[in-house]
Design a protein around this motif. Structure first.
Motif, mmCIF file in Angstrom:
data_model
loop_
_atom_site.group_PDB
_atom_site.id
_atom_site.type_symbol
_atom_site.label_atom_id
_atom_site.label_comp_id
_atom_site.label_asym_id
_atom_site.label_seq_id
_atom_site.Cartn_x
_atom_site.Cartn_y
_atom_site.Cartn_z
ATOM 1 N N LEU A 288 0.817 -1.205 0.000
ATOM 2 C CA LEU A 288 0.000 0.000 0.000
ATOM 3 C C LEU A 288 0.853 1.259 0.000
ATOM 4 N N GLY A 289 2.146 1.111 -0.072
ATOM 5 C CA GLY A 289 2.994 2.290 -0.226
ATOM 6 C C GLY A 289 3.643 2.789 1.040
ATOM 7 N N ALA A 290 3.406 2.131 2.170
ATOM 8 C CA ALA A 290 4.075 2.546 3.405
ATOM 9 C C ALA A 290 5.270 1.631 3.617
ATOM 10 N N GLU B 20 -1.012 1.827 15.668
ATOM 11 C CA GLU B 20 -0.748 3.258 15.481
ATOM 12 C C GLU B 20 -0.290 3.536 14.059
ATOM 13 N N LEU B 21 0.591 2.674 13.577
ATOM 14 C CA LEU B 21 1.193 2.947 12.273
ATOM 15 C C LEU B 21 0.263 2.608 11.124
ATOM 16 N N GLY C 24 -4.951 1.810 12.433
ATOM 17 C CA GLY C 24 -5.842 2.943 12.689
ATOM 18 C C GLY C 24 -5.785 4.014 11.629
ATOM 19 N N ASN C 25 -4.766 3.943 10.789
ATOM 20 C CA ASN C 25 -4.539 5.014 9.820
ATOM 21 C C ASN C 25 -5.726 5.160 8.874
ATOM 22 N N ILE C 26 -6.189 6.388 8.729
ATOM 23 C CA ILE C 26 -7.407 6.615 7.944
ATOM 24 C C ILE C 26 -7.189 6.255 6.474
ATOM 25 N N ILE C 27 -5.993 6.535 5.974
ATOM 26 C CA ILE C 27 -5.715 6.204 4.568
ATOM 27 C C ILE C 27 -5.767 4.686 4.387
ATOM 28 N N PHE C 28 -5.148 3.988 5.336
ATOM 29 C CA PHE C 28 -5.125 2.534 5.257
ATOM 30 C C PHE C 28 -6.534 1.963 5.317
ATOM 31 N N ASN D 241 -9.330 3.359 4.563
ATOM 32 C CA ASN D 241 -10.078 3.626 3.339
ATOM 33 C C ASN D 241 -9.645 2.724 2.201
ATOM 34 N N ARG D 242 -8.363 2.383 2.206
ATOM 35 C CA ARG D 242 -7.881 1.493 1.160
ATOM 36 C C ARG D 242 -8.422 0.071 1.334
ATOM 37 N N GLY E 119 -4.991 -0.155 -7.968
ATOM 38 C CA GLY E 119 -4.349 -0.117 -6.660
ATOM 39 C C GLY E 119 -4.937 -1.132 -5.702
ATOM 40 N N ASP E 120 -6.227 -1.416 -5.870
ATOM 41 C CA ASP E 120 -6.879 -2.388 -4.990
ATOM 42 C C ASP E 120 -6.403 -3.805 -5.265
#
Lengths: 371, 180, 358
Positions: free
Chosen positions: A127-129, A193-194, A197-201, A203-204, A353-354
């Motif tokens: 996912l790019g992280a 935390e990383l 919970g991340n909103i971008i994650f 949503n993906r 991307g999905d």
């Protein structure tokens, strides 16, 4: 229908994802048909890392063929070895000492955590992280050190032999596991935390790659991918082997049926594995680590099947014996192969991307698919 | 996705819709706030690692060669144990050769003539193909006299492939007295 | 006192005394060109090293530490490697456009250097529409990306280019609107005037919450505009291998790479100029003595430290967040950032009219 310039008759573009592609984690080749960013069809092409392991096993004895299975699903190699040993033991009706059983389960669960840690990092990387990958490796490294100390290797352990385990556990074994549990418990909140919970994650992941329970069953999806669709399929619970039926742990189920549910299953499963390890680590019974077996194992004539739960799903070993020292035929039921078959169904209609995210939640290990 | 939506019953759907209409602005702000909060939590975590260098776990491998300790069970390569008298314990029984799944080991035997004039089987060459070895430890387990064991070396790269085929018994070595 | 403005002034007087005005003009242009190119080279080396170091520390690694003292020369070694590599042009590519695209990228980055004030009275071109110039030129960047993607004859490249086009065009809006907030407050498009208007405090402190919101939106929008994670869809590594520069190698790739970092520097310099006062030292209202102490720190130091702080912010984002999906990316812009920044601009305008800021 497919013209040479890589377009379908409808004008959709055909793209080869792989065999060399950063997202396929190996040599998987996906031929995808896309319309803009929307995926219309995913066609996996296999065989780039086919080593004919099943055929190879036909010329190996029942002691020798176990090591080959480490090279299939290399992230849960210990569990694969376990399945083979269990199958041979079942055929020969060998009683395994309880010490060996406990150590086997401990290593199984450590392997499962190590596999899920790696998956977590790789998933975030898809996912790019990039950062979680390295953080996950910190914990995984500790497990690998335990493996290295006791089994002598970090990835392809070959520690299990029919009748028990190859060597007795290392004196540091229990202490190192306890250290690992401490480390794990102090770091697991960072995972949330990383990434979680991340909103971008979120949503993906949420609402992406929908796999209904019916489809999961019809595609033969097992393991965390199926449990994300609320299918109870944990072999450890349904067909308990070793002493799993005496242990306290919960089969993790999620009802989301989407990528996020599959993600959460794995995260929660790590905690369950820790729970199992905590129950066993102080209670390793004394006794022989290996039951005396004949030097040359000869399986009786017949067919034998044993399934175990690997980090990816149900792994099965099917041995056909003619009564000799080598198997007549061996078939491995690998979880990755059937999980991959559901990819097309899940990815249709979603964005490019999905596709990467869905592939990540299936946790594919390519040598496991190709064998 | 469509099946996914189906599971939410019609009544519930309506309720959610009504609620959404009333709470649109509040939800919008809440969404933004929660989203930003989750991002800040992640940023704080990475900032922690950015500023705490003692958490760094890098092992500087070629530099730490001298201090690198590998566990004594680490499977690096098979060696034939020689003692100070240049004697080993291999009787040439080929148990390891039979146990090996990849034909890594090849034992060539000869017949020594003992002082009494008796013929005795002994190894001429213990050939070990490191390039074929998968470090499965089966030969070590099979050995009845514990003559071979795993060494903890791991830097096996060579320029010529032929160098990986090794003869494990040293020049002029012979079997230890009393090993049968 | 040795400062950038003094040096440039003394060179100017010396040239004027030695040559006639045409030659002076020519020489000054050459000096400026060489200066910009060398700044590019230094920035490229420093920023790449900085990025790798930031990434390493966040990822609990050590980062480059082999070449030179503490790995300082790592990026130099990388440059040498890229220089001696073959710059391949793939079969079936549009050769002219393919080779032109990296140069357009780097030329755009060079053009953007013009109005930036690096220090007090040290600017290449003090034009009165500086802000407009920057926003206008920076949108040419997308042309080089589209050109590269189209000419490569590669589907990954093409998709990367198309994504990048959609992304840059939409994020330009909110970047522009948040810049406008400062333009409204300071009442000028001239970057120098904007800096001067912050002599009694930077806009981010003077402008209350609306300017802070504008600043946050600006940072998000420029991160997207420079194609950096979490908005690096144009080169999304796990999806499109390398996006629009998949087919580039050697120095042509290096030019794209350099242009990316230079663009990051430029947008951060603009952000520092607009919101954090550019080279203006940290001043608080009428505290004369305090302001005087702050003036002792050279103005170039202020400018570069602010810029590098913003660059660090952007790098920090990159190594923390996962990537967005293309539709979410556009949703974020059109559903969240654009309405918020429009509403915010209204607030700022009201604030400017009523004189509510300090």
């Amino acid at each position: 229908m497919v013209e040479e310039i890589g377009r379908t008759a409808d004008g959709d573009i055909i793209i080869n994802v792989g065999p060399q592609h950063p997202a396929t984690h190996g040599v998987l080749h996906l031929v995808i048909t896309i319309n803009g960013e929307t995926i219309k069809k995913v066609e996996p092409h296999l065989g780039y890392i086919h080593r004919s392991i099943e055929k190879m096993c036909e010329s190996l004895t029942y002691r020798q063929f176990i090591y080959v299975t480490s090279r299939m699903d290399y992230l849960s190699s210990h569990i694969n070895n376990h399945a083979c040993a269990l199958c041979v033991e079942k055929a020969l009706q060998i009683e395994v000492s309880s010490r060996a059983q406990v150590v086997r389960i401990l290593l199984d669960e450590l392997t499962r955590i190590a596999s899920h840690e790696l998956w977590w990092g790789a998933m975030a990387m898809d996912l790019g992280a990039f950062t979680p990958f390295f953080h996950a490796f910190r914990e995984r490294e500790t497990i690998n050190d335990i493996m290295e100390e006791t089994c002598g290797a970090r990835l392809t352990m070959n520690y299990i032999v029919p009748g028990g385990i190859m060597q007795d556990i290392h004196p540091n074994f229990q202490k190192r596991i306890k250290d690992f549990i401490k480390l794990y418990k102090s770091k697991i909140s960072e995972y949330d935390e990383l990434v979680t919970g991340n909103i971008i994650f979120q949503n993906r992941m949420k609402g992406v790659g929908y796999l209904s329970a019916e489809d999961a069953i019809s595609f033969g999806v097992t393991g965390p991918a199926a449990r994300g669709s609320n299918i109870s399929c944990d072999v450890r619970k349904i067909y308990p082997y070793e002493i799993y039926d005496q242990l306290e742990f919960v089969e993790v189920l999620e009802t989301g049926c989407d990528s996020f549910a599959r993600y959460m299953v794995r995260i929660r499963e790590m905690n369950q594995s820790i729970r199992i390890i905590e129950q066993l680590v102080d209670n390793i019974p004394e006794g022989d680590f290996q039951t005396k077996t004949k030097a040359v194992l000869k399986l009786p004539k017949g067919e034998f099947y044993q399934r175990v739960e690997t980090a990816r799903g149900e792994f099965g070993v099917y041995i056909v014996s003619e009564g000799g020292t080598t198997p007549y035929r061996i078939k491995f039921r690998s979880p990755g192969f059937s999980n991959l078959s559901a990819l097309d169904h899940m990815a249709r209609g979603s964005k490019l991307g999905d596709l990467v995210a869905i592939m990540g939640t299936l946790d594919l290990v390519i040598p496991d698919i190709d064998r | 996705m469509q099946e996914f939506k189906k599971e939410v019953s019609f009544v519930e759907k309506n309720k959610i819709a009504i609620k959404k209409k009333n709470m649109f602005i509040v939800n919008y702000i809440k969404d933004v706030f929660n989203g930003v909060k989750s991002l800040v939590v992640g940023l704080r975590r990475t900032m922690y690692y950015f500023s705490h260098h003692k958490e760094i776990i890098t092992e500087q491998y070629p530099d730490n060669r001298d201090t690198l300790v590998l566990p004594d069970r680490f499977k690096g390569e098979v060696i034939l144990v020689h003692d100070e008298n240049n004697e080993h314990a291999c009787t040439g029984c080929t148990a390891c050769e039979l146990a090996c799944p990849n034909a890594t080991i090849k034992i060539i035997t000869k017949f020594d003539i003992s002082p009494e004039g008796k013929k005795k089987k002994a190894i001429d060459k213990f050939v070990y193909h490191l390039e074929l070895c998968t470090m499965c430890n089966l030969c070590i387990v099979a050995c009845p006299t514990d003559a071979i064991k795993m060494a903890q070396t791991f830097e096996h790269s060579v320029y010529n492939r032929a160098e990986l085929t090794k003869v494990l018994n040293k020049q002029g070595s012979k079997i230890r007295e009393g090993v049968e | 006192m040795l400062s950038f403005s003094n040096i440039s002034k003394s060179i100017d007087t010396w040239l004027n005394a030695t040559f006639n005005s045409t030659w002076t003009m020519l020489f000054e242009m050459v000096i400026a060109g060489v200066g910009v190119i060398s700044l590019f080279a230094i920035l490229g080396l420093v920023l790449v090293l900085m990025e790798r170091r930031v990434a390493a520390w966040i990822q609990i690694r050590l980062g480059p530490n082999r070449v030179g003292p503490g790995g300082m020369l790592q990026s130099l070694a990388d440059t040498v490697k890229l220089l001696v590599k073959e710059g391949m042009t793939p079969d079936g590519a549009d050769k002219f456009l393919f080779n032109l695209a990296p140069f357009i990228a780097i030329i755009v980055a060079m053009l953007l250097m013009a109005p930036i004030a690096f220090a007090k009275n040290f600017q290449l071109w003090d034009m009165n529409i500086g802000v407009l110039y920057v926003t206008a030129i920076s949108s040419i960047m997308v042309i080089s990306i589209l050109m590269a993607g189209w000419a490569s004859n590669n589907k990954y490249s093409l998709m990367g280019a198309m994504r990048s086009g959609a992304q840059i065009v939409s994020y330009e809006l909110s970047a522009g609107l948040s810049i406008l907030a400062i333009v409204v407050l300071s009442g000028s498009l001239n970057l120098n005037d904007i800096i001067q208007s912050q002599a009694d405090g930077w806009w981010i402190f003077k402008g209350h919450i609306p300017v802070i919101i504008a600043f946050i939106i600006f940072i998000i929008a420029v991160t997207a505009e420079t194609n950096r994670a979490p908005f690096d869809l144009a080169e999304a590594e796990s999806e499109l291998t390398a996006g629009f520069h998949t087919e580039y190698s050697g120095m042509k790739f290096a030019l794209f790479f350099l242009a990316e970092y230079i663009n990051v520097f430029i947008v951060c310099a603009i952000g520092a100029t607009l919101f954090l006062g550019g080279w203006m030292p940290f001043h608080i209202g009428n505290w004369e003595s305090f302001n005087h102490i702050m003036d002792y720190i050279p103005s170039s130091m202020w400018f570069f430290s602010k810029t590098f702080f913003l660059i660090f912010l952007i790098m920090w984002f990159r190594w923390t967040f996962p990537r967005l999906r293309i539709d979410q990316l556009l949703n974020l812009e059109w559903k969240y950032l654009l309405p918020i920044s429009m509403f915010n601009l209204l607030l700022v305008t009201a604030m400017a009219i009523l004189g509510w800021h300090f």
